[in-house]
Motif scaffolding. Sequence first.
Motif, mmCIF file in Angstrom:
data_model
loop_
_atom_site.group_PDB
_atom_site.id
_atom_site.type_symbol
_atom_site.label_atom_id
_atom_site.label_comp_id
_atom_site.label_asym_id
_atom_site.label_seq_id
_atom_site.Cartn_x
_atom_site.Cartn_y
_atom_site.Cartn_z
ATOM 1 N N LYS A 96 6.742 6.638 1.954
ATOM 2 C CA LYS A 96 7.114 6.330 -0.146
ATOM 3 C C LYS A 96 6.900 4.881 -0.088
ATOM 4 N N LEU A 97 6.595 5.035 -1.460
ATOM 5 C CA LEU A 97 6.142 3.734 -2.227
ATOM 6 C C LEU A 97 6.074 3.700 -3.100
ATOM 7 N N GLU A 98 7.447 2.261 -4.139
ATOM 8 C CA GLU A 98 6.559 2.090 -5.152
ATOM 9 C C GLU A 98 7.052 0.303 -5.019
ATOM 10 N N PHE B 221 9.311 -6.122 1.999
ATOM 11 C CA PHE B 221 8.141 -4.545 1.167
ATOM 12 C C PHE B 221 8.259 -3.756 2.870
ATOM 13 N N SER B 222 7.484 -3.288 2.455
ATOM 14 C CA SER B 222 6.895 -1.938 3.901
ATOM 15 C C SER B 222 6.112 -1.578 3.595
ATOM 16 N N GLY B 223 5.339 -0.108 4.076
ATOM 17 C CA GLY B 223 4.307 -0.148 3.951
ATOM 18 C C GLY B 223 3.533 0.914 5.178
ATOM 19 N N ILE B 224 2.301 1.097 4.795
ATOM 20 C CA ILE B 224 1.865 2.123 5.911
ATOM 21 C C ILE B 224 0.227 2.615 5.877
ATOM 22 N N TRP B 225 -0.060 2.073 7.473
ATOM 23 C CA TRP B 225 -1.369 2.014 7.422
ATOM 24 C C TRP B 225 -2.056 3.230 7.390
ATOM 25 N N ARG B 226 -2.760 3.925 6.570
ATOM 26 C CA ARG B 226 -4.024 4.708 6.092
ATOM 27 C C ARG B 226 -5.838 5.165 6.354
ATOM 28 N N SER B 227 -5.907 6.113 6.870
ATOM 29 C CA SER B 227 -7.236 6.240 7.287
ATOM 30 C C SER B 227 -7.262 7.649 6.688
ATOM 31 N N GLY B 228 -7.541 8.756 7.582
ATOM 32 C CA GLY B 228 -8.528 10.301 7.202
ATOM 33 C C GLY B 228 -9.674 9.726 7.173
ATOM 34 N N TRP B 229 -10.409 10.691 5.771
ATOM 35 C CA TRP B 229 -11.842 11.017 5.699
ATOM 36 C C TRP B 229 -12.559 9.777 4.657
ATOM 37 N N ILE C 234 -14.847 0.492 7.373
ATOM 38 C CA ILE C 234 -13.696 0.573 6.914
ATOM 39 C C ILE C 234 -12.600 0.861 8.371
ATOM 40 N N VAL C 235 -12.245 0.307 8.244
ATOM 41 C CA VAL C 235 -10.623 0.343 9.509
ATOM 42 C C VAL C 235 -9.595 0.746 8.939
ATOM 43 N N GLY C 236 -9.388 0.510 7.786
ATOM 44 C CA GLY C 236 -7.386 1.101 7.454
ATOM 45 C C GLY C 236 -7.441 0.725 5.759
ATOM 46 N N PHE C 237 -6.663 1.537 5.378
ATOM 47 C CA PHE C 237 -6.418 1.384 3.977
ATOM 48 C C PHE C 237 -4.535 0.845 3.719
ATOM 49 N N LEU C 238 -4.197 -0.260 3.827
ATOM 50 C CA LEU C 238 -2.639 -0.527 3.658
ATOM 51 C C LEU C 238 -1.696 -0.910 2.588
ATOM 52 N N TYR C 239 -0.807 0.868 2.507
ATOM 53 C CA TYR C 239 -0.686 0.776 0.959
ATOM 54 C C TYR C 239 0.703 -0.091 1.283
ATOM 55 N N LEU C 240 1.039 -0.820 1.041
ATOM 56 C CA LEU C 240 1.851 -1.478 0.740
ATOM 57 C C LEU C 240 3.158 -1.406 -1.424
ATOM 58 N N GLY C 241 4.433 -1.726 -0.716
ATOM 59 C CA GLY C 241 5.296 -1.462 -1.815
ATOM 60 C C GLY C 241 6.758 -2.026 -1.118
ATOM 61 N N THR C 242 7.830 -1.767 -2.063
ATOM 62 C CA THR C 242 8.891 -1.617 -1.876
ATOM 63 C C THR C 242 9.337 -0.341 -1.196
#
Length: 182
Positions: free
Chosen positions: A15-17, A127-135, A154-162
């Motif tokens: 949960k990032l904003e 900051f915070s983040g999550i490494w997402r993968s999937g289809w 592609i090895v991942g999607f790094l989502y970053l925020g607060t």
Amino acid sequence: MDALTFLLERRSCAKLEAPGPMGDELGAILRAGMQVPDFQCLRPWEFIVATGDGRDRLGEMLQQAAVAGGEPDEVIERALRMPLRAPVVIVVVSRFKPHPVVHKLEQQLSAGCAVMAMQMAALALGFSGIWRSGWPMFNRHLHTALGLGDEDQIVGFLYLGTAAAPPSPAREINVADHIREL
């Protein structure tokens, strides 16, 4: 916090904003991704950064890739909004560079290390983040839309925020269950 505690207490946050890292902070995060183990110094990665309207463009690419890949309707509908879950999304790509001794897998692992290094740098900056993968990681239509070659991955999607909410607590892990000695 000392470095070991920092590593042992690392958690992903879904949960990032806003705000997300920008300017010098984002630059430092990207530089951290370039300091990972990299046999023969090939720099076998690329970081595609989506912020602002770039997240909308990435969402459109994801939706088109989902349609082209025959994903179910709910995935196609959700794809457009996926990059909007954080103010910054970094698509981390392993850009394969043929080499007589550095295998493709080693190059992909190096790119994977870059994701972790960037997430840790973001945490160090507050900051915070999550490494997402999937289809989407394996969808060649998305790879083409992003201008990637046949050997790139592609090895991942790094989502970053607060962090909008505290990350969930760590699950207890029995380390001994994952170790054996020779």
